[in-house]
Write a protein that holds these residues in place. Structure first.
Motif, PDB file in Angstrom:
ATOM      1  N   LYS A 275     -12.954  -3.644  14.934  1.00 53.65           N
ATOM      2  CA  LYS A 275     -14.281  -3.085  15.159  1.00 53.65           C
ATOM      3  C   LYS A 275     -14.482  -1.882  14.245  1.00 53.65           C
ATOM      4  CE  LYS A 275     -13.871  -4.298  20.068  1.00 53.65           C
ATOM      5  NZ  LYS A 275     -13.918  -3.773  21.460  1.00 53.65           N
ATOM      6  N   PRO A 276     -15.721  -1.535  13.943  1.00 55.26           N
ATOM      7  CA  PRO A 276     -15.956  -0.350  13.099  1.00 55.26           C
ATOM      8  C   PRO A 276     -15.290   0.904  13.656  1.00 55.26           C
ATOM      9  CG  PRO A 276     -17.956  -1.642  13.267  1.00 55.26           C
ATOM     10  CD  PRO A 276     -16.967  -2.278  14.207  1.00 55.26           C
ATOM     11  N   GLU A 277     -15.196   1.014  14.971  1.00 59.18           N
ATOM     12  CA  GLU A 277     -14.569   2.204  15.564  1.00 59.18           C
ATOM     13  C   GLU A 277     -13.053   2.229  15.382  1.00 59.18           C
ATOM     14  OE1 GLU A 277     -16.687   0.080  17.052  1.00 59.18           O
ATOM     15  OE2 GLU A 277     -16.122  -0.279  19.157  1.00 59.18           O
ATOM     16  N   ASP A 278     -12.482   1.163  14.845  1.00 59.65           N
ATOM     17  CA  ASP A 278     -11.052   1.159  14.511  1.00 59.65           C
ATOM     18  C   ASP A 278     -10.798   1.802  13.150  1.00 59.65           C
ATOM     19  OD1 ASP A 278     -10.871  -2.109  15.940  1.00 59.65           O
ATOM     20  OD2 ASP A 278     -10.206  -0.230  16.854  1.00 59.65           O
ATOM     21  N   THR A 279     -11.865   2.154  12.441  1.00 58.96           N
ATOM     22  CA  THR A 279     -11.715   2.800  11.140  1.00 58.96           C
ATOM     23  C   THR A 279     -10.980   4.121  11.290  1.00 58.96           C
ATOM     24  OG1 THR A 279     -13.694   1.765  10.232  1.00 58.96           O
ATOM     25  CG2 THR A 279     -12.980   3.830   9.224  1.00 58.96           C
ATOM     26  N   ALA A 280      -9.899   4.262  10.544  1.00 57.13           N
ATOM     27  CA  ALA A 280      -9.055   5.458  10.647  1.00 57.13           C
ATOM     28  C   ALA A 280      -7.924   5.351   9.636  1.00 57.13           C
ATOM     29  CB  ALA A 280      -8.473   5.592  12.057  1.00 57.13           C
ATOM     30  N   VAL A 281      -7.219   6.449   9.486  1.00 54.92           N
ATOM     31  CA  VAL A 281      -5.931   6.410   8.796  1.00 54.92           C
ATOM     32  C   VAL A 281      -4.878   6.120   9.855  1.00 54.92           C
ATOM     33  CG1 VAL A 281      -4.241   7.675   7.436  1.00 54.92           C
ATOM     34  CG2 VAL A 281      -6.685   8.048   7.048  1.00 54.92           C
ATOM     35  N   TYR A 282      -4.052   5.137   9.594  1.00 57.56           N
ATOM     36  CA  TYR A 282      -3.029   4.717  10.536  1.00 57.56           C
ATOM     37  C   TYR A 282      -1.673   5.214  10.066  1.00 57.56           C
ATOM     38  CZ  TYR A 282      -6.307   1.846  13.107  1.00 57.56           C
ATOM     39  OH  TYR A 282      -7.358   1.422  13.887  1.00 57.56           O
ATOM     40  N   TYR A 283      -0.944   5.832  10.991  1.00 59.04           N
ATOM     41  CA  TYR A 283       0.350   6.427  10.693  1.00 59.04           C
ATOM     42  C   TYR A 283       1.456   5.749  11.491  1.00 59.04           C
ATOM     43  CZ  TYR A 283      -2.437  10.274   8.816  1.00 59.04           C
ATOM     44  OH  TYR A 283      -3.325  11.026   8.102  1.00 59.04           O
ATOM     45  N   CYS A 284       2.576   5.592  10.840  1.00 57.94           N
ATOM     46  CA  CYS A 284       3.785   5.112  11.484  1.00 57.94           C
ATOM     47  C   CYS A 284       4.672   6.324  11.781  1.00 57.94           C
ATOM     48  CB  CYS A 284       4.491   4.147  10.528  1.00 57.94           C
ATOM     49  SG  CYS A 284       6.096   3.587  11.036  1.00 57.94           S
TER      50      CYS A 284
ATOM     51  N   PHE B 238       0.049   5.606  15.198  1.00 55.51           N
ATOM     52  CA  PHE B 238      -1.029   6.512  15.562  1.00 55.51           C
ATOM     53  C   PHE B 238      -2.177   6.291  14.586  1.00 55.51           C
ATOM     54  CE2 PHE B 238       0.901   9.542  18.600  1.00 55.51           C
ATOM     55  CZ  PHE B 238       2.213   9.094  18.554  1.00 55.51           C
ATOM     56  N   ARG B 239      -3.336   6.804  14.932  1.00 50.48           N
ATOM     57  CA  ARG B 239      -4.469   6.729  13.999  1.00 50.48           C
ATOM     58  C   ARG B 239      -5.305   7.985  14.132  1.00 50.48           C
ATOM     59  NH1 ARG B 239      -8.326   1.988  16.676  1.00 50.48           N
ATOM     60  NH2 ARG B 239      -9.008   3.194  18.517  1.00 50.48           N
ATOM     61  N   GLN B 240      -5.987   8.301  13.033  1.00 53.04           N
ATOM     62  CA  GLN B 240      -6.856   9.463  13.020  1.00 53.04           C
ATOM     63  C   GLN B 240      -8.135   9.115  12.282  1.00 53.04           C
ATOM     64  OE1 GLN B 240      -5.077  13.073  11.507  1.00 53.04           O
ATOM     65  NE2 GLN B 240      -6.620  14.320  12.530  1.00 53.04           N
ATOM     66  N   ALA B 241      -9.224   9.135  13.025  1.00 53.94           N
ATOM     67  CA  ALA B 241     -10.540   8.869  12.453  1.00 53.94           C
ATOM     68  C   ALA B 241     -11.123  10.187  11.933  1.00 53.94           C
ATOM     69  CB  ALA B 241     -11.456   8.260  13.510  1.00 53.94           C
ATOM     70  N   PRO B 242     -12.058  10.112  10.995  1.00 51.19           N
ATOM     71  CA  PRO B 242     -12.660  11.338  10.459  1.00 51.19           C
ATOM     72  C   PRO B 242     -13.256  12.206  11.557  1.00 51.19           C
ATOM     73  CG  PRO B 242     -13.286   9.444   9.138  1.00 51.19           C
ATOM     74  CD  PRO B 242     -12.569   8.903  10.337  1.00 51.19           C
ATOM     75  N   GLY B 243     -12.889  13.465  11.543  1.00 49.21           N
ATOM     76  CA  GLY B 243     -13.431  14.404  12.511  1.00 49.21           C
ATOM     77  C   GLY B 243     -12.852  14.311  13.901  1.00 49.21           C
ATOM     78  N   LYS B 244     -11.833  13.471  14.067  1.00 53.43           N
ATOM     79  CA  LYS B 244     -11.231  13.296  15.399  1.00 53.43           C
ATOM     80  C   LYS B 244      -9.747  13.626  15.362  1.00 53.43           C
ATOM     81  CE  LYS B 244     -14.466   9.789  17.051  1.00 53.43           C
ATOM     82  NZ  LYS B 244     -14.598   8.448  17.688  1.00 53.43           N
TER      83      LYS B 244
END
Length: 127
Positions: free
Chosen positions: A86-95, A37-43
């Motif tokens: 891509k820049p929009e892939d910026t996020a914290v990625y969780y396993c 999973f991933r979580q971008a800032p504010g999303k």
């Protein structure tokens, strides 16, 4: 109980590739369906990919063809290969891991399907 530790994140440029790793401890990975999973800032946190114990794969539609999930049973590890970032892939990625079984592979894209979570690894893609 299984413990999950992600690694492999970092700062890259658009177009680069990264491979994230998720090390499991305490149990054999063959017994778990694994998800990223991933979580971008504010999303909200969103599903990226999943793989069941039987090897069935799930991907977020928009990521198909760029991201690949895999596991190595000998190393008790899961991986997320990310290409053409891509820049929009910026996020914290969780396993995440689960022993729960779902008939519909899309259910593995649901956060509530998972019993165990890692702490996350930051991926930053600069333009």
């Amino acid at each position: 109980q299984v413990q999950l530790v992600e690694s492999g994140g970092g700062l890259v440029q658009a177009g680069d590739s990264l491979r994230l790793s998720c090390a499991t401890s305490g149990r054999e990975i063959r017994n778990y369906a694994m998800g990223w999973f991933r979580q971008a800032p504010g999303k909200e946190r969103e599903s990226v990919a999943a793989i069941t114990t039987g090897g069935t794969l799930y991907y977020l539609d928009s990521l198909k063809g760029r991201f690949t999930i895999s596991i190595d049973k000998a190393k008790n590890a899961a991986y997320l290969q990310m290409n053409t970032l891509k820049p929009e892939d910026t996020a914290v990625y969780y396993c995440a891991a689960t022993t729960r079984n779902y008939a519909d592979i899309k259910d593995y894209g649901w956060m509530g399907a998972y019993m165990y979570w890692g702490q996350g690894t930051q991926v930053t893609v600069s333009s």
